[in-house]
Design an enzyme around this catalytic site. Structure first.
Site, PDB file in Angstrom:
ATOM      1  N   ASP A 478       0.760 -17.188  24.073  1.00 25.44           N
ATOM      2  CA  ASP A 478       1.825 -17.468  25.036  1.00 25.44           C
ATOM      3  C   ASP A 478       1.252 -18.027  26.345  1.00 25.44           C
ATOM      4  OD1 ASP A 478       4.421 -17.540  25.924  1.00 25.44           O
ATOM      5  OD2 ASP A 478       4.854 -15.435  25.501  1.00 25.44           O
ATOM      6  N   ASP A 545      12.797 -20.093  24.087  1.00 29.02           N
ATOM      7  CA  ASP A 545      13.171 -18.680  24.169  1.00 29.02           C
ATOM      8  C   ASP A 545      14.650 -18.496  23.871  1.00 29.02           C
ATOM      9  OD1 ASP A 545      10.799 -17.527  24.532  1.00 29.02           O
ATOM     10  OD2 ASP A 545      11.050 -17.026  26.646  1.00 29.02           O
TER      11      ASP A 545
HETATM   12  C1  DGJ Z   1       7.831 -15.531  26.244  1.00 29.38           C
HETATM   13  C2  DGJ Z   1       7.970 -15.868  24.804  1.00 29.38           C
HETATM   14  O1  DGJ Z   1       8.550 -17.113  24.637  1.00 29.38           O
HETATM   15  C3  DGJ Z   1       8.748 -14.767  24.097  1.00 29.38           C
HETATM   16  O2  DGJ Z   1       8.962 -15.102  22.753  1.00 29.38           O
HETATM   17  C4  DGJ Z   1       7.983 -13.492  24.228  1.00 29.38           C
HETATM   18  O3  DGJ Z   1       6.776 -13.584  23.534  1.00 29.38           O
HETATM   19  C5  DGJ Z   1       7.734 -13.178  25.691  1.00 29.38           C
HETATM   20  N1  DGJ Z   1       7.133 -14.277  26.382  1.00 29.38           N
HETATM   21  C6  DGJ Z   1       6.857 -11.974  25.835  1.00 29.38           C
HETATM   22  O4  DGJ Z   1       6.516 -11.735  27.130  1.00 29.38           O
END
Ligand code: DGJ
Length: 785
Positions: A478, A545
Site C-alpha cells: 500500500d 477504495d
Molecule cells: C488503503 C487501501 O486501499 C485499503 O484497501 C486498505 O488496505 C487500507 N489502506 C488499509 O489501511
C-alpha cells in the site's frame, strides 16, 4: 543530406501499423507518418515521402525559414519533428529544452542510426520486455553540443511502439526532457483523458481540441488518481467499435505531463513524459546519461475496442513479468472491509475456516497486524507483529491458513511512517521534510525519501525478511498519501521525483528478485499509483477504495481503455456498500468483481445461509472460467439506449467462448426484450447459452406479497425476514429462472437471440427476469460442436 535514401528512411512496422521516420535535407528527424499500416515502394521513392510531408502552403508569411538560401519554404514549425526544440522557428511546445552556454537555442540533427538497442536490463527504469525490433538514432545539437539518442522498441502483435530519449552527459543543463514527440496531420481531434480522486477514480473527460494546448499533468508525487498518463486521441466521429484512434501511455510512476497542442492550422503535436515543473538537470556534473521513461503508443482503425485489444495484449505480454504473467490469480478473501483494524486472532481463524468452506484460495490479512496499529494514527514503520492481537504471530496465522487449505497474504505500507514508529525513530534523517520546518501529514503519516540507498537497503531487507519469516505467498503493498515536503537540502532538487521513482523501482526490483514466488498487489489508497511502471513489478493493483459495483462500472471500464482486467483487482463487498451506502444484489457485485482480479472483502463469518450458497456458486463459476475471465479480450458493447444497461464481455482468442454481463442502470417499465448483441463469435459453430441462476430477495416485492401470502403472514414481518435469509423468491415459488438455450452461430451473431422478458409489474414465472435497479444478469456462451 549526403546519405543515400535507404539510410534516411526508417519504417517501423507492427502487424497493423506503420511509423515512418525520415531524415530531411537539413538533418532533422521527422515522423512523416503514424497510422494504419502502409507499404512503401521498394527501393524507396523520395516522392512518396515528400507527398506525406508536404507543407500546407508555399507562402512563408511569418514563418521562419530554417535556411532561406537552400529552401525558403522549409520551416521547422511545419515539420513533424521527432524532437521539438525552440530557437530555430519551431514555435510549438518543445519536447526537449537544453540550455547551453549560448542560451536556449537548440537544433538537433541526425548523426547516425543502429538497428539495435541493448542492455536495457541494466538501466534504472523499467521497460517493456521482449520487443521484436529496435532502433536507435543519434542526434546532435551544434548549438549546445548536446547529444541525444532516440530509442524505439517495436511490439509487432500488440501494435505498440515504445520510445524514449537518452541525453548524454555534457556541458549543458536540461530543463525539459519528454519521452516522445509526435505530430499528426490536420484533422478535427478529440482527446480522452481521465480524472478522479480518492474512491472516485476513472472518470473520462472528452476534450474537443481547439487551437492551443490541452495538457494532462500531475505533480502529486505518484502518477496519481488525479489523472492517469493513459490518454487517447480520437478523430471526430470515432466510437467504441470503429474509427481511427491513437493511444499513449508512460512506463512511469512519477509526476508526468501529456500535451496536445493544436496549431492554428489544425495540426496536432503530442508530447509527453516527466512533468517539466520543478525539473532540471545539470548534465555537466551528472553521474551518467539521463534516460527518460519509456512512452508507449498505439494506433487502430477499430475505435476504443481496438485500443483496448492492442494495449491489453501489450500489457499482458510485455509489461507484466515474473511468475504471474498470464497465470491464474488466487481467489482471495481480505478482512479489511470485514473488520478494519478491529480483529483478533480468533476472528481471523473464523475467517480462514469459513474461507475454506466457501472455496477461497487465499486469505489476506490487511492493515492493523503490527505493533501500535489499532488505527491509522500510529504504527506505520513498525514491522513486528502485535502479539496482543495475534499471539501466535504471522507465522502462526500462515500455518493456520495452510492447515485449512488456504494460502496466506499480508498487507504492508513500507514507503511511509507514523511518528514514533521504529523506522521513524531509527531512520529519521530519511523522513521527507524541509530542514527546520514541520512536515505536513496526510492520513497522519509522513513519507520516506527513497532517493537514498541506505533507506532503500533497509526496506529491501525488512520486507524480504518479513516475507521469509512465514509462509507468505501474497503481499498487498500500500501507499496512502501523495508526496509533500520534498526538501532536498542539496543540489538535486530538479530531479527529486525522478530520483524518488528510480529509488522505488530499485526497491521493487530487489524485493521481487528476493521473493520471486510471491504475488504482489500494488495499492495506493486504491488507484493513486496505477500505471505501467508499477505494473512492471506488481502484476495487479487495487483499482479503487470504492468497492461499490456501480461505481466500479466506471472505474474499471475507464481503466480497461489501457489496462487488461488481469491488472486491476475487484472485490465483492457487503451491501449497503461502505463507500456509497448503495444496495446492490450479490449477483451484481459478483458480475463486476469477476471482470477484474477477483476476490471478496466482507465479514464472511456473518453471511446468511442464502448468501453462503450464492458465494459458493460464484466461486465455483469463477474457478471454471478463470482463464477466460482474466485473459479473454474484454470489450464493452454499446446497447440500444432503450435498455438502460451496460454490457461487457470477455471473448477467447478462438472466438468460440464468451461471458457476457448486462448491468441495469435503472429499472424501466417499458416492455422490451433484451437481445444478445452480436459478439462476432465463430459462425460455423453451435453455441450453448447459459445464464446465471436468478436469486431475488422476497422482501424486494414489498407489499405485493400481501396478495400471495396466507392472511396470517405479514409481508414485512418476522417470518418473511427469516425466510429471506435462507431462500430466494424463486426457490420459494419453485421457479428456477436460468436460461439455457442452444443456437447456431449465425443466429447468435445476428443479434436477435433474446433473453427472458423482464418483470413488467406483475406475474412471475420461470421465465421472468427480475433485475431491479442496478441488477445484473450474465451469460456463459460456448461452442459445443
Ligand atoms: C488503503 C487501501 O486501499 C485499503 O484497501 C486498505 O488496505 C487500507 N489502506 C488499509 O489501511
Amino acid at each position: 543530406m549526403d546519405l543515400p535514401l535507404e539510410k534516411r528512411i526508417f519504417h517501423l512496422t507492427t502487424d497493423e501499423t506503420s511509423y515512418l521516420l525520415f531524415v530531411n535535407d537539413f538533418g532533422h528527424l521527422e515522423n512523416v507518418y503514424y497510422g494504419p499500416k502502409i507499404t512503401l515502394s521498394e527501393p524507396y521513392d523520395l516522392k512518396e515521402i515528400e507527398d506525406l510531408r508536404r507543407a500546407p502552403t508555399l507562402s512563408t508569411g511569418t514563418n521562419v525559414s530554417y535556411d532561406e538560401e537552400k529552401d525558403p519554404y522549409f520551416t521547422l514549425d511545419w515539420a513533424r519533428l521527432e524532437v521539438g526544440t525552440p530557437g530555430k522557428g519551431d514555435f510549438r511546445g518543445p519536447s526537449l529544452l537544453v540550455e547551453g552556454d549560448k542560451g536556449f537555442v537548440n537544433d538537433f540533427r541526425f548523426v547516425s542510426s543502429k538497428n539495435i538497442v541493448r542492455n536495457l536490463d541494466k538501466e534504472d527504469l523499467p521497460y517493456p520486455l521482449k520487443f521484436d525490433e529496435s532502433l536507435q538514432i543519434t542526434l546532435e545539437d551544434d548549438m549546445t553540443g548536446a547529444i541525444i539518442v532516440l530509442r524505439y522498441l517495436v511490439y509487432k502483435k500488440s501494435n505498440v511502439i515504445a520510445r524514449d530519449v537518452v541525453i548524454k552527459k555534457g556541458n549543458y543543463r536540461l530543463h525539459k526532457a519528454l519521452s516522445f514527440n509526435l505530430d499528426l496531420p490536420q484533422k478535427e481531434y478529440e482527446v480522452l483523458s481521465t480524472y478522479g480522486a480518492w474512491g472516485s477514480e476513472g472518470h473520462v473527460a472528452t476534450h474537443e481540441l481547439v487551437p492551443g494546448v490541452f495538457s494532462v499533468k500531475t505533480q502529486a508525487g505518484p502518477s496519481s488518481n488525479r489523472h492517469n498518463p493513459l490518454t487517447i486521441v480520437k478523430t471526430l466521429g470515432d466510437n467504441l467499435e470503429n474509427g481511427l484512434m491513437y493511444g499513449f501511455n508512460l512506463v512511469y510512476s512519477g509526476p508526468f505531463e501529456m500535451n496536445f497542442e493544436l496549431t492554428p492550422d489544425f495540426r496536432l503535436r503530442i508530447n509527453g513524459g516527466i512533468n517539466a515543473l520543478m525539473f532540471y538537470k545539470d548534465m555537466k556534473d551528472a553521474e551518467g546519461d539521463f534516460v527518460t521513461p519509456w512512452a508507449v503508443m498505439t494506433v487502430t482503425k477499430r475505435g476504443q475496442n481496438g485500443i483496448k485489444a492492442n494495449f491489453h495484449q501489450f500489457v499482458n505480454k510485455h509489461i507484466i513479468r515474473g511468475r504471474y504473467q498470464n497465470k491464474a490469480r488466487p481467489i482471495l478473501i481480505n478482512n479489511w472491509e470485514g473488520t478494519y483494524f478491529n480483529f483478533t486472532e480468533r476472528k481471523i481463524h473464523q475467517f480462514i475456516k469459513k474461507g475454506q468452506e466457501l472455496g477461497f484460495e487465499l486469505f489476506v490479512l490487511d492493515d492493523g497486524w503490527f505493533v501500535d496499529r489499532d488505527s491509522d494514527y500510529a504504527g506505520l514503520g513498525n514491522f513486528d507483529v502485535n502479539k496482543k492481537k495475534l499471539p501466535h504471530g504471522i507465522d502462526g496465522l500462515a500455518k493456520y491458513a495452510k492447515k485449512h487449505g488456504l494460502k496466506f497474504g499480508l498487507w504492508i505500507e513500507p514507503e511511509m511512517v507514523n511518528e514514533g514508529s521504529d523506522t521513524y525513530n531509527n531512520y529519521y534523517e530519511y523522513v521527507m521534510q524541509v530542514e527546520g520546518f514541520e512536515p505536513s501529514k496526510c492520513r497522519h503519516q509522513l513519507c520516506l525519501d527513497l532517493r537514498y540507498r541506505e533507506i532503500q537497503d533497509y526496506l529491501i531487507n525488512k520486507i524480504s525478511t518479513l516475507v521469509k519469516s512465514a509462509n507468505i505467498s501474497y503481499i498487498k503493498w500500500d501507499y496512502n498519501r501523495p508526496l509533500s515536503d520534498f526538501g532536498t537540502g542539496n543540489s538535486d532538487a530538479g530531479t527529486f521525483f525522478y530520483d524518488y521513482t528510480v529509488g522505488l523501482y530499485r526497491i521493487l526490483r530487489e524485493v521481487m528478485d528476493l521473493c520471486p514466488n510471491v504475488l504482489f498487489e500494488g495499492c495506493a489508497s486504491g488507484g493513486n499509483r496505477f500505471d505501467l511502471g508499477v505494473l512492471c513489478y506488481f502484476p495487479q493493483i487495487w483499482a479503487s477504495d470504492c468497492s461499490d459495483a456501480i461505481e466500479r462500472i466506471r472505474i474499471q471500464s475507464t481503466l480497461s481503455l489501457g489496462y487488461p482486467q488481469s491488472t486491476y483487482s475487484s472485490h465483492v463487498t457487503t451491501s449497503p456498500n461502505h463507500q456509497t451506502l448503495r444496495r446492490t444484489s450479490l449477483t451484481t457485485r459478483f458480475a463486476m468483481a469477476m471482470l477484474g482480479v477477483f476476490g471478496y472483502e466482507l465479514d464472511i463469518t456473518h453471511l446468511t445461509p442464502l448468501e453462503e450458497r450464492q458465494i459458493k456458486e460464484q466461486i465455483a463459476f469463477y474457478k471454471e472460467h478463470r482463464h477466460l475471465l482474466l485473459y479473454g479480450q474484454l470489450q464493452e458493447i454499446k446497447l440500444n439506449p432503450i435498455y438502460n444497461k451496460r454490457c461487457f464481455c470477455v471473448i477467447n482468442p478462438a472466438k468460440t467462448e464468451s461471458i457476457v454481463v448486462f448491468i441495469n442502470e435503472q429499472v424501466d417499465i417499458l416492455p422490451h426484450t433484451l437481445l444478445i448483441p452480436s459478439l462476432g463469435l465463430d459462425e460455423t459453430r453451435t453455441y450453448k447459452i447459459t445464464s446465471n441462476k436468478q436469486y431475488s430477495n422476497i422482501k424486494d416485492f414489498g407489499s405485493l406479497l400481501k396478495f400471495v401470502l396466507p392472511k396470517h403472514i405479514k409481508y414485512d414481518g418476522f417470518i418473511i425476514n427469516t425466510l429471506s435469509k435462507t431462500h430466494s423468491a424463486e426457490e420459494m415459488t419453485k421457479n428456477e429462472v436460468k436460461l439455457e438455450q442452444v443456437v447456431p452461430g449465425t443466429l447468435l451473431n445476428s443479434g436477435k437471440v433474446s433473453l427472458y422478458p423482464e418483470w413488467g409489474g406483475r406475474g412471475i414465472s420461470d421465465e421472468t427476469s427480475i433485475l431491479g435497479d442496478f441488477g445484473a444478469v450474465y451469460l456463459h456462451i460456448k461452442a459445443i460442436d
